[in-house]
Design a protein around this motif. Structure first.
Motif, PDB file in Angstrom:
ATOM      1  N   ASN A  92      48.294  43.104  43.606  1.00  0.00           N
ATOM      2  CA  ASN A  92      48.048  42.126  42.501  1.00  0.00           C
ATOM      3  C   ASN A  92      46.601  41.729  42.729  1.00  0.00           C
ATOM      4  OD1 ASN A  92      48.057  39.653  41.145  1.00  0.00           O
ATOM      5  ND2 ASN A  92      49.668  38.798  41.942  1.00  0.00           N
ATOM      6  N   PRO A  93      45.845  41.963  41.757  1.00  0.00           N
ATOM      7  CA  PRO A  93      44.406  41.788  41.839  1.00  0.00           C
ATOM      8  C   PRO A  93      44.082  40.095  41.778  1.00  0.00           C
ATOM      9  CG  PRO A  93      44.720  42.878  39.884  1.00  0.00           C
ATOM     10  CD  PRO A  93      45.932  42.911  40.427  1.00  0.00           C
ATOM     11  N   ALA A  94      44.949  39.458  41.146  1.00  0.00           N
ATOM     12  CA  ALA A  94      44.888  38.001  40.890  1.00  0.00           C
ATOM     13  C   ALA A  94      44.745  37.475  42.036  1.00  0.00           C
ATOM     14  CB  ALA A  94      45.597  37.521  39.917  1.00  0.00           C
ATOM     15  N   GLU A  95      45.532  37.976  43.209  1.00  0.00           N
ATOM     16  CA  GLU A  95      45.500  37.124  44.319  1.00  0.00           C
ATOM     17  C   GLU A  95      45.164  37.726  45.458  1.00  0.00           C
ATOM     18  OE1 GLU A  95      49.890  36.453  45.156  1.00  0.00           O
ATOM     19  OE2 GLU A  95      50.152  35.426  42.889  1.00  0.00           O
ATOM     20  N   SER A  97      42.370  38.970  48.195  1.00  0.00           N
ATOM     21  CA  SER A  97      41.173  38.478  48.679  1.00  0.00           C
ATOM     22  C   SER A  97      40.526  39.400  49.862  1.00  0.00           C
ATOM     23  CB  SER A  97      41.465  37.054  49.495  1.00  0.00           C
ATOM     24  OG  SER A  97      42.499  37.246  50.592  1.00  0.00           O
ATOM     25  N   ARG A 121      35.216  40.847  38.516  1.00  0.00           N
ATOM     26  CA  ARG A 121      35.235  39.288  38.582  1.00  0.00           C
ATOM     27  C   ARG A 121      36.156  38.665  37.993  1.00  0.00           C
ATOM     28  NH1 ARG A 121      34.281  37.069  41.933  1.00  0.00           N
ATOM     29  NH2 ARG A 121      33.555  35.219  40.915  1.00  0.00           N
ATOM     30  N   SER A 122      36.625  39.205  36.665  1.00  0.00           N
ATOM     31  CA  SER A 122      37.459  38.559  35.804  1.00  0.00           C
ATOM     32  C   SER A 122      39.098  38.920  36.317  1.00  0.00           C
ATOM     33  CB  SER A 122      37.604  38.906  34.471  1.00  0.00           C
ATOM     34  OG  SER A 122      38.661  38.363  33.564  1.00  0.00           O
ATOM     35  N   LYS A 123      39.403  39.887  36.630  1.00  0.00           N
ATOM     36  CA  LYS A 123      40.840  40.416  37.045  1.00  0.00           C
ATOM     37  C   LYS A 123      41.051  40.011  38.414  1.00  0.00           C
ATOM     38  CE  LYS A 123      41.408  44.048  33.569  1.00  0.00           C
ATOM     39  NZ  LYS A 123      40.142  43.688  32.666  1.00  0.00           N
ATOM     40  N   SER A 124      39.961  39.908  39.448  1.00  0.00           N
ATOM     41  CA  SER A 124      40.252  39.705  40.809  1.00  0.00           C
ATOM     42  C   SER A 124      39.362  38.973  41.509  1.00  0.00           C
ATOM     43  CB  SER A 124      40.042  40.997  41.634  1.00  0.00           C
ATOM     44  OG  SER A 124      40.686  40.955  42.848  1.00  0.00           O
ATOM     45  N   PRO A 125      39.344  37.537  40.884  1.00  0.00           N
ATOM     46  CA  PRO A 125      37.966  36.715  41.213  1.00  0.00           C
ATOM     47  C   PRO A 125      38.283  36.406  42.855  1.00  0.00           C
ATOM     48  CG  PRO A 125      40.042  35.457  40.176  1.00  0.00           C
ATOM     49  CD  PRO A 125      40.335  36.955  40.142  1.00  0.00           C
ATOM     50  N   TRP A 288      43.709  50.861  42.343  1.00  0.00           N
ATOM     51  CA  TRP A 288      43.389  49.936  41.312  1.00  0.00           C
ATOM     52  C   TRP A 288      41.669  49.953  40.942  1.00  0.00           C
ATOM     53  CZ3 TRP A 288      40.389  45.354  40.594  1.00  0.00           C
ATOM     54  CH2 TRP A 288      40.519  44.714  39.572  1.00  0.00           C
ATOM     55  N   ARG A 292      39.769  51.130  37.386  1.00  0.00           N
ATOM     56  CA  ARG A 292      38.721  50.294  36.778  1.00  0.00           C
ATOM     57  C   ARG A 292      37.420  50.999  36.637  1.00  0.00           C
ATOM     58  NH1 ARG A 292      42.982  48.591  37.352  1.00  0.00           N
ATOM     59  NH2 ARG A 292      43.000  49.765  35.369  1.00  0.00           N
TER      60      ARG A 292
END
Length: 297
Positions: A92-95, A97, A121-125, A288, A292
């Motif tokens: 889950n790229p959004a979460e 770290s 940066r947008s998909k995995s901040p 992932w 990209r």
């Protein structure tokens, strides 16, 4: 012999359940084993730890001090082992770290990483990217030792023992400042050789490259007046002087202040690929990231 060498995983699982249930019959039911089998396991555990571990009590069995000491470390160890052998969960790229470490030259930083960074940066901040200077002779060692996760290199002369995927093929073009008086049209081969050229020498200080190799086949030479170690510095030099250079086309695509023309000499291009170690080949997060990069290349 150390205790760990006298144990197997089944014994530790049995001990964990016994310390939870305090009852051989209930432990056998949870483990889907017969009560005698659990009793045999308990006897073996007592031998290994040189402690009764569980003693008869008024309401089932009560743990000894040694058993209480083992309870939490055993639970954590079995939990870690379970996570290690469980199928990989979807990334889950959004979460996420985590930190990706990528070895690149200034050329691949500009042509590969710069186009993909905004999307990352947008998909995995919460993820971080560390870009390291590429040292071709160290790629394989750094990748296998976990010092880098990805590297970009030409397929020719690439390191052995790594996974790789080609990204694109590159060609050379002739570049000078916008309005350069000798680049209003494609120069002849003779005019090309009379221009003052600059060259990128990654190893430092070289004044000869693939263009010179091709010219020498025709018995020609050119004047190389400047040698620099980085492509990006050379772009700035070309924009502010009358020097010209043979540069990879992607590096000067849509670059203001520079004029691009087809060279009168055909210079072999190269193929760029990304490389990664076997250890991260099936890791969902690394898969992932590689996807990209392929999408943006």
């Amino acid at each position: 012999m150390n205790n760990i060498q006298r144990l197997d995983l089944n014994l530790l699982v049995t001990l964990d359940v016994l310390l939870s249930e305090h009852n051989v019959t209930r432990a056998a039911q949870r483990l889907n084993l017969s009560q005698p089998s659990v009793s045999v396991h308990l006897a073996r555990l007592r031998e290994v730890f040189e402690d009764p571990l569980l003693l008869p009590g008024p309401r089932g069995m009560r743990p000894t001090a040694k058993a209480d000491e083992l309870r939490e470390p055993l639970r954590l160890a079995l939990g870690a082992l379970e996570r290690a052998v469980s199928p990989a969960s979807p990334f889950n790229p959004a979460e996420a770290s985590l930190t990706w470490r990528i070895a690149a030259t200034d050329y691949t930083e500009t042509t590969i990483l710069l186009p993909v960074l905004a999307g990352l940066r947008s998909k995995s901040p919460g993820a971080r990217v560390a870009i390291l200077e590429l040292v071709p002779s160290l790629i394989a060692k750094q990748a296998e030792q976990g010092e880098i996760d990805l590297a970009f290199h030409t397929t020719e002369g690439a390191p052995d023992g790594l996974r790789h995927r080609p990204l694109f093929s590159e060609r050379y073009v002739l570049v000078g400042r916008e309005g350069h008086p000798r680049l209003k049209r494609r120069p002849t081969l003779s005019q090309f050789c009379k221009l003052d050229h600059a060259i990128v020498s990654p190893d430092g200080g070289g004044f000869r490259g693939v263009t010179d190799e091709e010219l020498s086949r025709a018995g020609l030479t050119r004047r190389v007046a400047l040698s620099v170690p980085h492509f990006l510095f050379l772009r700035s030099v070309l924009a502010s002087t009358d020097l010209v250079a043979m540069l990879p086309s992607r590096l000067v695509r849509d670059t203001s202040g520079l004029q691009v023309v087809e060279p009168p000499v055909e210079v072999p291009g190269f193929e760029i690929a990304m490389f990664w170690p076997e250890r991260s080949h099936r890791d969902p997060a690394h898969q992932w990231l590689r996807e990209r990069i392929v999408d943006a290349a």
